[in-house]
Design a protein around this motif. Structure first.
Motif, PDB file in Angstrom:
ATOM      1  N   LEU A 122       2.606   4.577  16.480  1.00 13.87           N
ATOM      2  CA  LEU A 122       3.825   3.248  15.785  1.00 13.87           C
ATOM      3  C   LEU A 122       2.714   2.020  15.132  1.00 13.87           C
ATOM      4  N   ALA A 123       2.483   1.680  16.466  1.00 10.47           N
ATOM      5  CA  ALA A 123       1.918   0.656  15.291  1.00 10.47           C
ATOM      6  C   ALA A 123       0.776   0.256  14.493  1.00 10.47           C
ATOM      7  N   VAL A 124      -0.300   1.647  14.192  1.00  5.10           N
ATOM      8  CA  VAL A 124      -0.879   2.442  12.950  1.00  5.10           C
ATOM      9  C   VAL A 124       0.082   2.528  12.330  1.00  5.10           C
ATOM     10  N   ILE A 125       1.455   3.546  11.944  1.00  2.00           N
ATOM     11  CA  ILE A 125       1.976   3.176  11.304  1.00  2.00           C
ATOM     12  C   ILE A 125       2.637   2.194  10.498  1.00  2.00           C
ATOM     13  N   GLY A 126       2.906   1.282  11.332  1.00  2.00           N
ATOM     14  CA  GLY A 126       3.897   0.334  10.942  1.00  2.00           C
ATOM     15  C   GLY A 126       2.242  -0.776  10.222  1.00  2.00           C
ATOM     16  N   PHE A 127       1.429  -1.351  10.769  1.00  2.00           N
ATOM     17  CA  PHE A 127       0.059  -1.206   9.839  1.00  2.00           C
ATOM     18  C   PHE A 127       0.321  -0.099   7.906  1.00  2.00           C
ATOM     19  N   GLY A 128      -0.098   0.622   8.525  1.00  4.49           N
ATOM     20  CA  GLY A 128      -0.316   1.315   7.297  1.00  4.49           C
ATOM     21  C   GLY A 128       0.394   1.396   5.898  1.00  4.49           C
ATOM     22  N   SER A 129       1.731   0.999   6.636  1.00  5.18           N
ATOM     23  CA  SER A 129       3.269   1.671   5.955  1.00  5.18           C
ATOM     24  C   SER A 129       3.175  -0.167   4.898  1.00  5.18           C
ATOM     25  N   THR A 130       3.248  -1.002   5.922  1.00  4.41           N
ATOM     26  CA  THR A 130       2.842  -2.381   5.517  1.00  4.41           C
ATOM     27  C   THR A 130       1.750  -2.717   4.672  1.00  4.41           C
ATOM     28  N   MET A 131       1.180  -2.067   4.486  1.00  4.82           N
ATOM     29  CA  MET A 131      -1.107  -2.462   4.040  1.00  4.82           C
ATOM     30  C   MET A 131      -0.034  -1.627   2.560  1.00  4.82           C
ATOM     31  N   LEU A 132       0.020  -0.471   2.569  1.00  2.00           N
ATOM     32  CA  LEU A 132       1.430   0.652   1.088  1.00  2.00           C
ATOM     33  C   LEU A 132       2.385  -0.551  -0.171  1.00  2.00           C
ATOM     34  N   GLY A 133       3.261  -1.002   1.000  1.00  2.00           N
ATOM     35  CA  GLY A 133       4.170  -1.985   0.491  1.00  2.00           C
ATOM     36  C   GLY A 133       3.261  -2.730   0.189  1.00  2.00           C
ATOM     37  N   ILE A 134       2.492  -3.751   0.070  1.00  2.00           N
ATOM     38  CA  ILE A 134       1.844  -4.806  -0.665  1.00  2.00           C
ATOM     39  C   ILE A 134       0.526  -4.181  -1.788  1.00  2.00           C
ATOM     40  N   GLY A 135       0.247  -2.981  -1.142  1.00  2.00           N
ATOM     41  CA  GLY A 135      -0.122  -2.748  -2.769  1.00  2.00           C
ATOM     42  C   GLY A 135       0.185  -2.501  -3.663  1.00  2.00           C
ATOM     43  N   VAL A 136       0.868  -1.295  -3.099  1.00  2.00           N
ATOM     44  CA  VAL A 136       1.973  -0.948  -4.213  1.00  2.00           C
ATOM     45  C   VAL A 136       3.095  -2.401  -4.988  1.00  2.00           C
ATOM     46  N   ASN A 137       3.835  -2.745  -4.470  1.00  2.00           N
ATOM     47  CA  ASN A 137       4.287  -3.911  -4.707  1.00  2.00           C
ATOM     48  C   ASN A 137       3.732  -5.325  -4.848  1.00  2.00           C
ATOM     49  N   GLY A 138       2.726  -5.335  -4.678  1.00  2.00           N
ATOM     50  CA  GLY A 138       2.054  -6.734  -4.998  1.00  2.00           C
ATOM     51  C   GLY A 138       0.823  -6.561  -6.372  1.00  2.00           C
ATOM     52  N   PHE A 139       0.551  -4.976  -6.616  1.00  2.00           N
ATOM     53  CA  PHE A 139      -1.152  -4.938  -7.002  1.00  2.00           C
ATOM     54  C   PHE A 139       0.080  -4.169  -8.052  1.00  2.00           C
ATOM     55  N   ILE A 140       0.145  -2.028  -8.056  1.00  2.00           N
ATOM     56  CA  ILE A 140       0.097  -1.415  -8.421  1.00  2.00           C
ATOM     57  C   ILE A 140       1.550  -2.120  -9.478  1.00  2.00           C
TER      58      ILE A 140
END
Length: 146
Positions: free
Chosen positions: A5-23
């Protein structure tokens, strides 16, 4: 389970940052189910996170029949990832970089998120879940398949 669950939280947060902040600020595309979800957002203003979860239903059904753990963690990963993309939507106006920098940084951040999940036998859903299943069936490294 707590580690996953911690890995999912970290990975999902990185996806959210990458998609919203840069894509999204440059109307760029991503691959796979995320790319289709982003395209639907650009064309019809559909919610990226919700569209992503619904597009993955056939993949979830396949995973459910094949491996319950991949199904469960794939579903949790998709829901977390979709939620983080929606929660972190305000990042669209935060970073003001040239397009090439945004492409590189966004790709690295999304790659770190997805890669961390895949390394722990978890996926955010979509093509990554299919890659995990194929890797299990063929014994080929998931990094080669994905």
């Amino acid at each position: 389970m707590l580690k996953k669950l911690a890995v999912i939280g970290f990975g999902s947060t990185m996806l959210g940052i990458g998609v919203n902040g840069f894509i999204l600020p440059f109307h760029l595309m991503n691959g796979g189910m995320f790319g289709i979800s982003i395209l639907f957002n650009y064309l019809w203003h559909f919610s990226i996170g919700l569209t992503f979860v619904f597009l993955n239903i056939p993949v979830y059904l396949l995973a459910y029949k094949s491996d319950y753990n991949y199904f469960f963690y794939g579903l949790v990963g998709a829901i977390f990832s979709g939620s983080m993309i929606e929660i972190l939507a305000p990042l669209k106006d935060v970073f003001h970089l040239p397009i090439i920098s945004s492409v590189i940084i966004g790709g690295i951040i999304v790659g770190i998120g997805v890669g961390t999940m895949l390394r722990n036998q978890i996926s955010p859903g979509g093509m990554d879940l299919l890659a995990l299943l194929l890797a299990k069936w063929t014994k080929i490294n998931v990094g080669i398949i994905a």
